[in-house]
Design a protein around this motif. Structure first.
Motif, PDB file in Angstrom:
ATOM      1  N   TYR A   1       0.982   1.199  -5.502  1.00  0.00           N
ATOM      2  CA  TYR A   1       2.432   1.324  -5.582  1.00  0.00           C
ATOM      3  C   TYR A   1       2.981  -0.023  -6.014  1.00  0.00           C
ATOM      4  O   TYR A   1       2.246  -0.869  -6.504  1.00  0.00           O
ATOM      5  CB  TYR A   1       2.991   1.807  -4.243  1.00  0.00           C
ATOM      6  N   THR A   2       4.240  -0.272  -5.853  1.00  0.00           N
ATOM      7  CA  THR A   2       4.782  -1.558  -6.281  1.00  0.00           C
ATOM      8  C   THR A   2       4.131  -2.683  -5.483  1.00  0.00           C
ATOM      9  O   THR A   2       3.570  -2.463  -4.408  1.00  0.00           O
ATOM     10  CB  THR A   2       6.312  -1.617  -6.079  1.00  0.00           C
ATOM     11  N   LYS A   3       4.252  -3.890  -5.984  1.00  0.00           N
ATOM     12  CA  LYS A   3       3.606  -5.030  -5.327  1.00  0.00           C
ATOM     13  C   LYS A   3       4.170  -5.301  -3.934  1.00  0.00           C
ATOM     14  O   LYS A   3       3.506  -5.891  -3.106  1.00  0.00           O
ATOM     15  CB  LYS A   3       3.721  -6.261  -6.212  1.00  0.00           C
ATOM     16  N   GLU A   4       5.376  -4.845  -3.674  1.00  0.00           N
ATOM     17  CA  GLU A   4       5.978  -5.039  -2.355  1.00  0.00           C
ATOM     18  C   GLU A   4       5.499  -3.999  -1.345  1.00  0.00           C
ATOM     19  O   GLU A   4       5.734  -4.135  -0.159  1.00  0.00           O
ATOM     20  CB  GLU A   4       7.506  -4.969  -2.449  1.00  0.00           C
ATOM     21  N   LEU A   5       4.835  -2.928  -1.804  1.00  0.00           N
ATOM     22  CA  LEU A   5       4.445  -1.826  -0.922  1.00  0.00           C
ATOM     23  C   LEU A   5       2.930  -1.677  -0.834  1.00  0.00           C
ATOM     24  O   LEU A   5       2.398  -0.584  -0.947  1.00  0.00           O
ATOM     25  CB  LEU A   5       5.078  -0.522  -1.415  1.00  0.00           C
ATOM     26  N   VAL A   6       2.237  -2.756  -0.621  1.00  0.00           N
ATOM     27  CA  VAL A   6       0.774  -2.737  -0.566  1.00  0.00           C
ATOM     28  C   VAL A   6       0.263  -1.836   0.559  1.00  0.00           C
ATOM     29  O   VAL A   6      -0.787  -1.215   0.432  1.00  0.00           O
ATOM     30  CB  VAL A   6       0.232  -4.177  -0.419  1.00  0.00           C
ATOM     31  N   THR A   7       1.014  -1.697   1.620  1.00  0.00           N
ATOM     32  CA  THR A   7       0.555  -0.871   2.744  1.00  0.00           C
ATOM     33  C   THR A   7       0.453   0.604   2.386  1.00  0.00           C
ATOM     34  O   THR A   7      -0.223   1.354   3.071  1.00  0.00           O
ATOM     35  CB  THR A   7       1.480  -1.021   3.972  1.00  0.00           C
ATOM     36  N   TRP A   8       1.106   1.034   1.300  1.00  0.00           N
ATOM     37  CA  TRP A   8       1.008   2.428   0.864  1.00  0.00           C
ATOM     38  C   TRP A   8      -0.228   2.677   0.017  1.00  0.00           C
ATOM     39  O   TRP A   8      -0.607   3.825  -0.210  1.00  0.00           O
ATOM     40  CB  TRP A   8       2.229   2.821   0.053  1.00  0.00           C
ATOM     41  N   ASP A   9      -0.852   1.628  -0.525  1.00  0.00           N
ATOM     42  CA  ASP A   9      -1.985   1.792  -1.431  1.00  0.00           C
ATOM     43  C   ASP A   9      -3.087   2.593  -0.751  1.00  0.00           C
ATOM     44  O   ASP A   9      -3.387   2.388   0.428  1.00  0.00           O
ATOM     45  CB  ASP A   9      -2.513   0.425  -1.878  1.00  0.00           C
ATOM     46  N   ARG A  10      -3.692   3.523  -1.524  1.00  0.00           N
ATOM     47  CA  ARG A  10      -4.708   4.400  -0.927  1.00  0.00           C
ATOM     48  C   ARG A  10      -5.675   4.881  -1.996  1.00  0.00           C
ATOM     49  O   ARG A  10      -5.392   4.826  -3.187  1.00  0.00           O
ATOM     50  CB  ARG A  10      -4.042   5.606  -0.264  1.00  0.00           C
ATOM     51  N   ALA A  11      -6.824   5.354  -1.540  1.00  0.00           N
ATOM     52  CA  ALA A  11      -7.834   5.907  -2.442  1.00  0.00           C
ATOM     53  C   ALA A  11      -7.496   7.360  -2.745  1.00  0.00           C
ATOM     54  O   ALA A  11      -7.135   8.118  -1.854  1.00  0.00           O
ATOM     55  CB  ALA A  11      -9.211   5.812  -1.800  1.00  0.00           C
ATOM     56  N   ILE A  12      -7.625   7.729  -4.022  1.00  0.00           N
ATOM     57  CA  ILE A  12      -7.446   9.137  -4.391  1.00  0.00           C
ATOM     58  C   ILE A  12      -8.769   9.761  -4.823  1.00  0.00           C
ATOM     59  O   ILE A  12      -8.854  10.965  -5.001  1.00  0.00           O
ATOM     60  CB  ILE A  12      -6.355   9.314  -5.469  1.00  0.00           C
ATOM     61  N   ASP A  13      -9.803   8.919  -4.962  1.00  0.00           N
ATOM     62  CA  ASP A  13     -11.161   9.403  -5.205  1.00  0.00           C
ATOM     63  C   ASP A  13     -12.130   8.323  -4.743  1.00  0.00           C
ATOM     64  O   ASP A  13     -11.842   7.131  -4.853  1.00  0.00           O
ATOM     65  CB  ASP A  13     -11.371   9.710  -6.693  1.00  0.00           C
TER      66      ASP A  13
END
Length: 79
Positions: free
Chosen positions: A43-55
């Motif tokens: 996601y945006t650089k400010e929202l690293v906590t949302w980053d997730r694996a999709i595969d």
């Protein structure tokens, strides 16, 4: 009755302001790891906590793949 109208109006305002993560998605990123490729939705650089694996590789846990994606998001945030 007035309290109900005020509460309903407040609820409508809050519902209209909901955050939709899709608004902040970037193109998926593929990370090569020793155990296989992990595809990350960043996601945006400010929202690293949302980053997730999709595969992820079948032999890798979701938690491990998500951690790899958050690390990649953090790496991109600081560069």
């Amino acid at each position: 009755m007035i309290r109900f109208a005020v509460a309903a109006a407040a609820l409508a305002v809050v519902a209209g302001c909901s955050i939709d993560p899709k608004t902040y998605e970037t193109e998926p990123v593929t990370i090569d790891t020793p155990r296989g490729k992990v595809v990350c939705q960043l996601y945006t650089k400010e929202l690293v906590t949302w980053d997730r694996a999709i595969d992820r590789p079948a032999r890798m846990s979701i938690a491990e793949a998500d951690a790899i994606c958050r690390a990649e998001g953090q790496r991109q945030k600081t560069r």
